[in-house]
Design a protein around this motif. Sequence first.
Motif, mmCIF file in Angstrom:
data_model
loop_
_atom_site.group_PDB
_atom_site.id
_atom_site.type_symbol
_atom_site.label_atom_id
_atom_site.label_comp_id
_atom_site.label_asym_id
_atom_site.label_seq_id
_atom_site.Cartn_x
_atom_site.Cartn_y
_atom_site.Cartn_z
ATOM 1 N N VAL A 103 -7.876 9.939 -2.819
ATOM 2 C CA VAL A 103 -7.659 9.641 -4.240
ATOM 3 C C VAL A 103 -7.792 8.154 -4.546
ATOM 4 N N ALA A 104 -7.762 7.309 -3.511
ATOM 5 C CA ALA A 104 -7.869 5.861 -3.726
ATOM 6 C C ALA A 104 -9.331 5.439 -3.766
ATOM 7 N N GLU A 105 -9.641 4.494 -4.656
ATOM 8 C CA GLU A 105 -11.003 3.958 -4.708
ATOM 9 C C GLU A 105 -11.308 3.089 -3.496
ATOM 10 N N SER A 106 -10.274 2.411 -2.981
ATOM 11 C CA SER A 106 -10.476 1.483 -1.866
ATOM 12 C C SER A 106 -9.460 1.761 -0.764
ATOM 13 N N VAL A 107 -9.901 1.562 0.487
ATOM 14 C CA VAL A 107 -9.016 1.703 1.640
ATOM 15 C C VAL A 107 -9.188 0.468 2.519
ATOM 16 N N VAL A 108 -8.079 -0.209 2.804
ATOM 17 C CA VAL A 108 -8.073 -1.379 3.675
ATOM 18 C C VAL A 108 -7.238 -1.037 4.899
ATOM 19 N N THR A 111 -5.731 1.253 -4.521
ATOM 20 C CA THR A 111 -6.128 0.826 -3.178
ATOM 21 C C THR A 111 -5.052 1.216 -2.181
ATOM 22 N N ALA A 112 -5.459 1.811 -1.066
ATOM 23 C CA ALA A 112 -4.546 2.165 0.010
ATOM 24 C C ALA A 112 -4.607 1.096 1.093
ATOM 25 N N LEU A 113 -3.447 0.497 1.407
ATOM 26 C CA LEU A 113 -3.323 -0.422 2.543
ATOM 27 C C LEU A 113 -2.725 0.374 3.694
ATOM 28 N N THR A 151 -3.291 -0.593 -8.815
ATOM 29 C CA THR A 151 -2.255 -0.172 -7.874
ATOM 30 C C THR A 151 -2.673 -0.418 -6.437
ATOM 31 N N VAL A 152 -1.745 -0.971 -5.658
ATOM 32 C CA VAL A 152 -1.898 -1.086 -4.207
ATOM 33 C C VAL A 152 -0.740 -0.308 -3.589
#
Length: 525
Positions: free
Chosen positions: A427-432, A274-276, A404-405
């Motif tokens: 490449v990240a499954e999630s983006v916040v 996940t990308a913060l 991973t965050v």
Amino acid sequence: MSGSETDSSGQPPRDERVESGIPRLDFILKGGFKQGGIYALMGPPGSGKTILVNQLCFNHIDKSEGRCVYMTLLIESHAKMLRHLASLRFFQLEHIPDKLYYISGYKVVRDQGFGGLLELIRGTLRERKATVFVIDGMESAEQFAPTAQAYGEFVHSLQALASLLGCTTFLVSNVRERTHTENALVDGVVELSDRLIGPRAVRELTVHKFRGSDYLRGRHEVEISSDGISIHPRTEVQFAHPGPSARESRPRMAFGLPRFDEMLGGGLLSGSTTALVGSPGTGKTLLGLSFLVEGARRGQRGMYFGFYEPPPRLIEKAEAVGIPLERYVQDGSIALEWQPPLEHLMDSLAEQMLEKIRAAPEREHRRLFVDGAEGFRAAAVYPERVPIFLSALTNQLRSLNITTVITDELELFQSELVLPTPELANVAESVVLLRYVELRSQIYRLLSVMKMRESRYDSSLREVHITPSGIDVADSFQSAEAILSGRGRVREARVATTDGKAPKKGSAPLKPAGKKRARPSRRGR
């Protein structure tokens, strides 16, 4: 014996290797140097040639109980060279001269030519029962050669002698053309380089040739420290074929923030990345620490890997907003790995992180918080490598079932959403996304889930409050409009008038969504 021959049992001969013991060099060579082979090691002064071959000799003695002969064809004295090597941890004076024998061949080749030098080498290797032989200063030998053919015949004779005695030989010299006669005759060519790329001095290793075996091609970072030489293979090559990602049980990994976890459908999927993404001060680090602490509370091991704040300050920062980080650091549930703001190598950072993860006691589900992606970006000698580097690194973490965050920093205020590392979002499954919005001369923090693969999620905008009691994610932020531009506006209602004209600006503000509008007063009619 040739590669096509067989031994007495009818089986092909074993591919015996001489391991260098130098961190990750044997990985690049797919097992080490071939026993009885002859290899050219070249590079400019200061690139680490002498350290590499001496380190190899000491490692060979310790690991294989071998015996080494180190011949110099240079004017520099052995005593001076040994004084320089003595400061390195691999150096062991007790191995000299019994197991590691230093000898000079300069006067012999000068006075007796290659014939006399070959006799000296043959007699010394047999007397010492050497399994590794180093000739340092091959450019000096070439200067004494009457013709290029004579020099080629000398190298060929060395190759035959090394094969006969089963002694692995290294010919060390300054950088030469790859088409040089010596490089055509040897079994392998390894080059060390030392270059300036912008303001940075960068050492690299390249294997140009390695007969009879596969190897990792391209340039690999070289680091020289008090431990000696370490090689850092490019991450995208080192982890080109990661193991299969976890697919059995993928529970949700919550942040411990009820409303935010609801937005994520209960939390992040185990083994995902996940990308913060957010501006400075929006709460990325605190959100990541909350993720680790919630995992520790559930018995899941976690690790912080960051570039900005040392552990004491990080603990103080977390405790000030009600995140009990110190408790879990002290009991070993959370490890804090801080990289001081020095000049790092990108692949070295990835190796450090993965080695720490592998060294930790195994638990079924583990968490990692990387603060932030710009630390890797700043360490990249070649910026164009960053996308494929991040892809390889995140794939490796997935194969280890690490949730991973990772944070990435936006500009403080910008008119459009421009990601500094757009490849991270890919490449990240999630983006916040965490951002500021200005409304009525006040600054607000907003949070939204921009992307979440393999899961449903709530994409609404939420206001975030950071107080001494902790992080609070609100139900919604009804009054924000045009949020991606960084500017919030209060909508104006359009109320019909008796003359059919639009009302004046600001005449009737919009009521919060979900509430019934009050009817216009009839009083005065």
